[in-house]
Write an enzyme that holds these catalytic residues in place. Structure first.
Site, short mmCIF file in Angstrom:
data_model
loop_
_atom_site.label_atom_id
_atom_site.label_comp_id
_atom_site.label_asym_id
_atom_site.label_seq_id
_atom_site.Cartn_x
_atom_site.Cartn_y
_atom_site.Cartn_z
CG HIS A 1 -2.17 -0.82 0.89
ND1 HIS A 1 -2.89 -1.48 1.84
CD2 HIS A 1 -2.79 -1.06 -0.27
CE1 HIS A 1 -3.90 -2.10 1.26
NE2 HIS A 1 -3.85 -1.85 -0.02
CD GLU B 1 -4.76 -12.96 -20.88
OE1 GLU B 1 -4.00 -12.11 -20.43
OE2 GLU B 1 -5.78 -13.34 -20.28
CG ASP C 1 -0.82 -13.29 -18.87
OD1 ASP C 1 0.15 -13.75 -18.24
OD2 ASP C 1 -1.87 -12.92 -18.33
CB CYS D 1 -6.09 -4.11 -21.74
SG CYS D 1 -6.19 -5.89 -21.79
C1 PEP Z 1 -2.26 -8.98 -19.64
O1 PEP Z 1 -1.98 -10.16 -19.49
O2 PEP Z 1 -1.67 -8.23 -20.44
C2 PEP Z 1 -3.31 -8.37 -18.83
C3 PEP Z 1 -3.73 -7.15 -19.08
O3 PEP Z 1 -3.84 -9.10 -17.82
P1 PEP Z 1 -3.11 -9.36 -16.41
O4 PEP Z 1 -1.92 -8.46 -16.31
O5 PEP Z 1 -4.15 -9.08 -15.37
O6 PEP Z 1 -2.76 -10.81 -16.49
MG MG Z 2 -3.31 -11.50 -18.44
#
Ligand code: PEP
Ligand code: MG
Length: 754
Positions: free
Chosen positions: A359, A603, A627, A674
């Protein structure tokens, strides 16, 4: 031999002092290999030589004195060639160099192995014998094995042990907790009351002890409320969420009733707090999930706060008074400690414990205070010394030389200018100079359960990670609990889209009440694989999302870790069913529930080959570059040892990204990014050049990425990409797009952590 080897390794790694470890190693190795001499030479990088650091056989008086210049002698040759040398008669070797002070003349045969850690030669391990003979193969491998073990011990000691002298200056390496650079004097904080200081004592007046506990519970709650209020006024909702977690623990009936039970057993209030906290700390501290492990720190902080109050019962508010800005240094920095320091007095943060999930780090990021975590050291000798906190690279520079100080001051000035620049366009549209509009979306959900606020700088939420509300409990959250949480998020983004990802536990995210033990968790029961096996959990989550969206109509749903098309088909059927059931139940009430769009995260590399078949099954896809990189390159994204291979700019990853975009275009599917690459200054330029237009990222990246987009021209980026598309070297793309940033005065951004 194996038994001896194990024993030596065990003893050496158990030793807390490097000199003891080396002395032990030479003594035992000489004995185990039945040789006449065993020595360790350590490389002294600044002095261009190898220093005799330990020996059993050479003159003890030469330890710390006898030196061999780099590249000289057989030791130097081993260091240069980075391989073992085995000589029946060392004296006849052209590189032979006699060390008179070591009294080496009695020895004839020589076997030496380099001590290498992460491709760097740290020294040389040598055995010698009076008799002329070639060492056997078994002896060679024995020495190589020992040298590799010793390398880890030396590297660790070097990272930890340097502060022993009060005049030491140099760099300590930790983890980048919060980006930015701060220069200032160290202010070392020690907790007012620690658990160790509290002696376990009994009382025969339980009623009095309950009353004392009640009083401090109210006092500490007031303190926390005050802190939360302060942050509510001035900081992001992320910071407030941190204090919500504290308040949650403080009001947790389970936690309090455990303390009360201890009082009923006869313990005084302080002892009861100590006993319960220690037990909970060890429970959380032993969890594998890094987020939950960090909760041990929250409990420790709260417990110490309660104890301080109990011990200093009659004192007023405990506040810190500081007359000048400081770099806060502590064994463990809590969010409440940060809150106690007036914001204009806190320049930087250094913590021995903690990681990027603690935190303190979350709070530091939201306040824009540079922080370095995980510098595992005793800090006493740092008090009042000049420090540079490099929160980009996770470095702590102690008493830097004037030229380094100047350079960092220049960086800070540059940074301040850039922050002003970024803030100036925060509410503008994200659009390139040649008129290409871009959507910037938020990745939310990671910090506690409420880190989203209506955010007028973004176009919506591109990824809401739903794991944390599941992890913060001691059971699966009920449908209604989920509805409340999701609704709060969606209601903050009226008219903007909110993309909720279904539960992605497994891998490195574990639920405390649903442990999964696997040899290879990242290749195991994770994401959609787990939720499809548990329709009762999956359906509840889908229904909660649907109910929460009623009347807001801004929900889309995304599936994580999809590997097969069947997973999508089954998930779609479940969504149909959840929607029908929720719609039927709410039919009598006013307003229907809109059927959400359904997408998948790309991913797992298998999907790269299935995109044409995937297209008719879903409404959109979003690339999880974190990922995707991990699985394409077969590199664990959390393993520091292979962090240098984990690279989202690897040609294979970039080609995959281009393919995913092209196929999305071909099949008319909206596509976004993302993963972390979207928030990377170079990453976003490369992705723009590929054609991507929707980027979802952490809050801290939004402003600078918006600024970068507004300074770029799509046509130029496209041309740049054409130049390098077929290059196979990893660095070229980064160099080229990095130069593009530099030409626009944004080179300073390249220092940031990637
Ligand atoms: C990713 O794998 O790029 C992703 C956005 O998901 P996470 O980081 O939560 O695995
Ligand atoms: Mg992921």
């Amino acid at each position: 031999m194996l038994k001896e080897l194990r024993e030596i390794v065990q003893q050496v790694t158990a030793s807390s002092d490097l000199n003891d470890a080396m002395n032990e190693l030479v003594r035992q190795t000489r004995h185990a290999m039945q040789v006449d001499c065993c020595s360790i030479y350590l490389r002294q990088p600044h002095k261009q030589n190898y220093l005799l650091a330990a020996t059993d056989g050479l003159a003890a008086s030469a330890v710390g004195r006898a030196k061999i210049p780099l590249g000289e002698g057989i030791v130097g040759l081993i260091g240069d060639k980075e391989e073992l040398i085995n000589l029946a008669d060392a004296r006849s070797h052209p590189k032979f160099k006699y060390l008179p002070e070591a009294r080496e003349d009695a020895f004839i045969s020589f076997l030496g192995a380099p001590i290498i850690h992460q491709r760097t030669t740290l020294g040389v391990l040598v055995v010698q014998q009076k008799q002329e003979r070639l060492f056997e193969e078994g002896e060679e491998s024995f020495l190589v094995t020992l040298a590799s073990q010793l390398a880890t011990v030396i590297a660790h000691a070097e990272a930890k042990g340097n502060l022993l002298s009060p005049n030491w200056h140099g760099v300590l390496r930790g983890l980048a907790g919060s980006p930015g650079v701060a220069i200032g004097r160290a202010w070392v904080w020690r907790p007012r009351v620690t658990f160790d200081q509290v002696k376990a004592r009994k009382s025969d007046d339980a009623q009095l002890q309950h009353a004392r506990l009640n009083k401090v519970l109210i006092q500490v709650e007031d303190e926390l409320n005050g802190m939360a209020l302060r942050f509510q006024e001035s900081q992001s909702s992320e910071s407030v969420a941190v204090f919500e977690v504290y308040q949650y623990i403080l009001k947790d009936p389970m936690f309090i009733s455990l303390i009360r039970a201890e009082i009923d057993q006869g313990w005084i209030a302080g002892s009861a707090v100590k006993r319960v906290c220690e037990q909970q700390i060890s429970q959380f501290g032993g969890m594998t999930d890094p987020y939950l492990r960090e909760r041990a720190a929250d409990i420790r902080d709260l417990g110490q706060r309660l104890l301080t109050r109990l011990i200093h019962e009659d004192e007023g508010m405990l506040t810190l008074s500081l007359d000048k800005p400081i770099i806060l240094v502590a064994d463990e920095i809590s969010a409440t400690l940060i809150a106690e320091i007036p914001p204009n007095k806190l320049k930087g943060i250094v913590s021995a414990k903690g990681s990027i999930n603690s935190h303190a780090a979350i709070l530091a990021r939201s306040m824009g205070i540079p922080a370095v975590m995980g510098i595992d050291h005793t800090f006493e000798l740092l008090e009042d010394r000049t420090l540079i906190v490099d929160g980009y690279n996770g470095d702590l520079l102690v008493e830097p030389v004037p030229s380094v100080l100047r350079e960092y001051r220049r960086l800070i000035a540059q940074e301040e200018q850039m922050d002003e620049l970024f803030a100036s366009t925060r509410l503008e549209k994200a659009i390139t100079l040649d008129g290409m509009p871009v959507s910037l979306l938020l990745n939310a959900g990671l910090s506690a359960d409420s880190d989203v606020s209506s955010n007028d700088t973004v176009d919506g939420i591109g990824l809401f990670r739903t794991e944390i509300p599941f992890m913060m409990r001691d059971r699966f959250p009920s449908e209604q609990e989920q509805v409340i949480g999701y609704r709060r998020v969606m209601a903050s983004y009226v008219g903007k889209s909110v993309c909720m990802r279904t539960l992605d536990v497994g891998g490195d995210k574990q639920l405390p009440y649903f442990p999964i033990v696997e040899e290879n968790p990242f290749l195991g029961w994770r994401g959609i694989r787990l939720t499809l096996d548990h329709p009762e959990i999956f359906l509840v989550q889908l229904k909660a999302m649907l109910r929460a969206s009623q009347g807001l109509d801004n929900l889309s749903i995304m599936l994580p870790m999809v590997t097969n098309l069947d997973e999508v088909r089954v998930a779609r059927r479940m969504l149909d069913r959840a929607w029908r059931e929720v719609s039927d139940e709410t039919a009598e009430q006013k307003g229907e529930i809109r059927y959400p769009s359904l997408g998948v995260m790309i991913e797992v590399p298998s999907l790269l080959y299935l995109l044409p078949d995937l297209a008719p099954l879903v409404d959109f896809w979003s690339v999880g570059t974190n990922d995707l990189t991990q699985y394409l390159l077969a590199v664990d994204r959390n393993n520091g040892r292979v962090a240098n291979i984990y690279d989202a700019f690897h040609p294979a990853v970039l080609r995959a990204l281009q393919q995913i975009f092209d196929e999305a275009e071909r099949y008319g599917k909206p596509v976004s990014i993302c993963g972390e690459l979207a928030g990377d200054p170079i990453g976003v330029l490369v992705l723009l050049a590929m054609g991507y237009r929707r980027f979802s990222m952490n809050n801290s990246n939004i402003m600078r990425i918006k600024y970068i987009v507004r300074q770029s021209r799509f046509d130029e980026l496209q041309k740049l990409l054409q130049e390098v598309l077929n290059q196979q070297q990893v660095g070229i793309i980064k160099d080229l797009f990095g130069r593009y940033l530099e030409e626009r005065g944004l080179g300073g951004l390249l220092r940031g952590p990637r």
